[in-house]
Design a protein around this motif. Sequence first.
Motif, mmCIF file in Angstrom:
data_model
loop_
_atom_site.group_PDB
_atom_site.id
_atom_site.type_symbol
_atom_site.label_atom_id
_atom_site.label_comp_id
_atom_site.label_asym_id
_atom_site.label_seq_id
_atom_site.Cartn_x
_atom_site.Cartn_y
_atom_site.Cartn_z
ATOM 1 N N PRO A 15 0.834 -1.210 0.000
ATOM 2 C CA PRO A 15 0.000 0.000 0.000
ATOM 3 C C PRO A 15 0.866 1.257 0.000
ATOM 4 O O PRO A 15 1.941 1.288 0.623
ATOM 5 C CB PRO A 15 -0.800 -0.119 1.307
ATOM 6 C CG PRO A 15 -0.764 -1.568 1.651
ATOM 7 C CD PRO A 15 0.560 -2.075 1.158
ATOM 8 N N ALA A 16 0.409 2.289 -0.686
ATOM 9 C CA ALA A 16 1.202 3.512 -0.850
ATOM 10 C C ALA A 16 1.609 4.121 0.479
ATOM 11 O O ALA A 16 2.751 4.568 0.652
ATOM 12 C CB ALA A 16 0.403 4.521 -1.675
ATOM 13 N N ARG A 62 5.927 5.472 4.404
ATOM 14 C CA ARG A 62 6.518 5.468 5.755
ATOM 15 C C ARG A 62 7.900 4.808 5.747
ATOM 16 O O ARG A 62 8.830 5.272 6.422
ATOM 17 C CB ARG A 62 5.588 4.762 6.743
ATOM 18 C CG ARG A 62 4.386 5.608 7.159
ATOM 19 C CD ARG A 62 3.660 5.020 8.348
ATOM 20 N NE ARG A 62 2.901 3.829 8.016
ATOM 21 C CZ ARG A 62 1.632 3.844 7.603
ATOM 22 N NH1 ARG A 62 0.985 4.997 7.445
ATOM 23 N NH2 ARG A 62 0.990 2.719 7.334
ATOM 24 N N ALA A 63 8.053 3.745 4.995
ATOM 25 C CA ALA A 63 9.351 3.079 4.918
ATOM 26 C C ALA A 63 10.384 3.971 4.234
ATOM 27 O O ALA A 63 11.545 4.036 4.656
ATOM 28 C CB ALA A 63 9.209 1.761 4.164
ATOM 29 N N VAL A 92 11.372 1.369 -1.472
ATOM 30 C CA VAL A 92 12.405 2.219 -0.877
ATOM 31 C C VAL A 92 13.514 2.497 -1.890
ATOM 32 O O VAL A 92 13.953 3.638 -2.066
ATOM 33 C CB VAL A 92 12.983 1.558 0.393
ATOM 34 C CG1 VAL A 92 14.185 2.348 0.912
ATOM 35 C CG2 VAL A 92 11.921 1.442 1.475
ATOM 36 N N ALA A 93 13.961 1.470 -2.583
ATOM 37 C CA ALA A 93 15.040 1.634 -3.565
ATOM 38 C C ALA A 93 14.635 2.549 -4.713
ATOM 39 O O ALA A 93 15.449 3.331 -5.217
ATOM 40 C CB ALA A 93 15.453 0.269 -4.104
ATOM 41 N N LEU A 94 13.382 2.443 -5.135
ATOM 42 C CA LEU A 94 12.914 3.254 -6.257
ATOM 43 C C LEU A 94 13.037 4.740 -5.951
ATOM 44 O O LEU A 94 13.371 5.545 -6.835
ATOM 45 C CB LEU A 94 11.450 2.900 -6.569
ATOM 46 C CG LEU A 94 10.841 3.537 -7.819
ATOM 47 C CD1 LEU A 94 11.538 3.043 -9.075
ATOM 48 C CD2 LEU A 94 9.342 3.231 -7.901
ATOM 49 N N GLY A 128 5.841 -2.768 -7.631
ATOM 50 C CA GLY A 128 4.393 -2.604 -7.560
ATOM 51 C C GLY A 128 4.015 -1.766 -6.348
ATOM 52 O O GLY A 128 4.704 -1.780 -5.323
ATOM 53 N N ARG A 129 2.910 -1.059 -6.486
ATOM 54 C CA ARG A 129 2.446 -0.160 -5.417
ATOM 55 C C ARG A 129 0.938 -0.034 -5.560
ATOM 56 O O ARG A 129 0.429 0.167 -6.669
ATOM 57 C CB ARG A 129 3.149 1.192 -5.580
ATOM 58 C CG ARG A 129 2.774 2.276 -4.582
ATOM 59 C CD ARG A 129 3.514 3.542 -4.960
ATOM 60 N NE ARG A 129 3.115 4.683 -4.171
ATOM 61 C CZ ARG A 129 3.833 5.236 -3.200
ATOM 62 N NH1 ARG A 129 5.020 4.740 -2.922
ATOM 63 N NH2 ARG A 129 3.411 6.284 -2.531
ATOM 64 N N THR A 130 0.216 -0.166 -4.458
ATOM 65 C CA THR A 130 -1.245 -0.105 -4.501
ATOM 66 C C THR A 130 -1.746 1.181 -3.867
ATOM 67 O O THR A 130 -1.385 1.516 -2.728
ATOM 68 C CB THR A 130 -1.856 -1.312 -3.765
ATOM 69 O OG1 THR A 130 -1.408 -2.513 -4.404
ATOM 70 C CG2 THR A 130 -3.372 -1.264 -3.817
ATOM 71 N N GLU A 131 -2.579 1.897 -4.617
ATOM 72 C CA GLU A 131 -3.134 3.164 -4.152
ATOM 73 C C GLU A 131 -4.543 3.316 -4.700
ATOM 74 O O GLU A 131 -4.792 3.060 -5.878
ATOM 75 C CB GLU A 131 -2.254 4.322 -4.631
ATOM 76 C CG GLU A 131 -2.525 5.632 -3.953
ATOM 77 C CD GLU A 131 -1.406 6.647 -4.191
ATOM 78 O OE1 GLU A 131 -1.461 7.728 -3.570
ATOM 79 O OE2 GLU A 131 -0.480 6.356 -4.984
#
Length: 356
Positions: free
Chosen positions: A70-71, A76-77, A104-106, A129-132
């Motif tokens: 989740p975005a 937060r990370a 985090v790396a991106l 991938g990222r969910t928003e």
Amino acid sequence: MTMDFEHTTLGQRVIFGTGAAAKKIAAEIDRLDAKHVMVIASDSASEKVADFDDHFTVALWHREVVMHVPAEVADRAIAAARDKDIDLVVTVGGGSATGLGKAVALETRVPIIAVPTTFSGSEATNVWGRTENARKRTGIDDTVLPTTVVYDAELIRDLPGGLAVASGLNALAHCIDSLWGPRVDPINQALAVEGIRALNEGLPSMRADSTDLDGLERTLYGAYLAAVAFASAGSGMHHKIAHVLGGTFNLPHAQTHATILPYVLAYNAPDAGDAEQRMAGAFGAPTALDGLQRLRSAVGAPTALADLGFTSDDIAQAVELSLPAIPANNPRDVTAEGLTALLTAALNGSDPAALN
């Protein structure tokens, strides 16, 4: 297939070996000359990282790992990593932990050492991938490809049998999608076929538990080949559907892949030609679907999307979101009617052969 193609081999250091994962990670940290290490570990990996402090200094422990990245969790990370001036991320866990490390790396451009505890394969790809807002967004960036992967069968030995099976079938889905992905070529097809062979041999040892180290090592090997093939070939029909089911309906990742795989294979197989024959050969079966179904029966695979929380009311939206994402080179034309039939069959756990 003609020998007219372009293939990119991703650069990555891969360390296979059972036992002493922390010692191997420490050696990689020294090799990379990292000073501020962030360890992202899922709850299930807590015991697996207990000896890390004995081998290297951890500047930041981060344990908020959530399925589908989740975005808000990713943000937060990322903020925590920046606050501690992190210059290396070590991820320990399944695809969710690896995915968070990639997030985090991106944003920070720091390298990753990935230590998988499932067979998700994310560790060997440059896909993030990222969910928003209930939508899973994916992309490709070489920055998120882990610099090093440490494979240690001991870390997967206590993986619950059901999760091991679902995760292994997720790896098998990488192989099958790689045989007709948008960037398919003879090299990733060869990797995918060998991956199917290894997974078909290794997965049956995990029906009850994950204590068979030989089976675990063979399955890890197959999962790695699957991920390398998938990173090259790209997401095919199977993964486009699975991303919608996961991101929009929050279905569990590995179990969703394991459930819909025979339906996508049955749908595409009649038009897949040589790819279908090569899959059948890797399974040692008359047809690819026969081989897959024999394996699924042997390992007690999940059978119906209804058991995962998907409903008939969700089908229309899933079709609407999946249809435009399916690559144009899919072996068989995909229509709303065909996709509706596929998802209906998968919902109810019907015989996939009816889709042929």
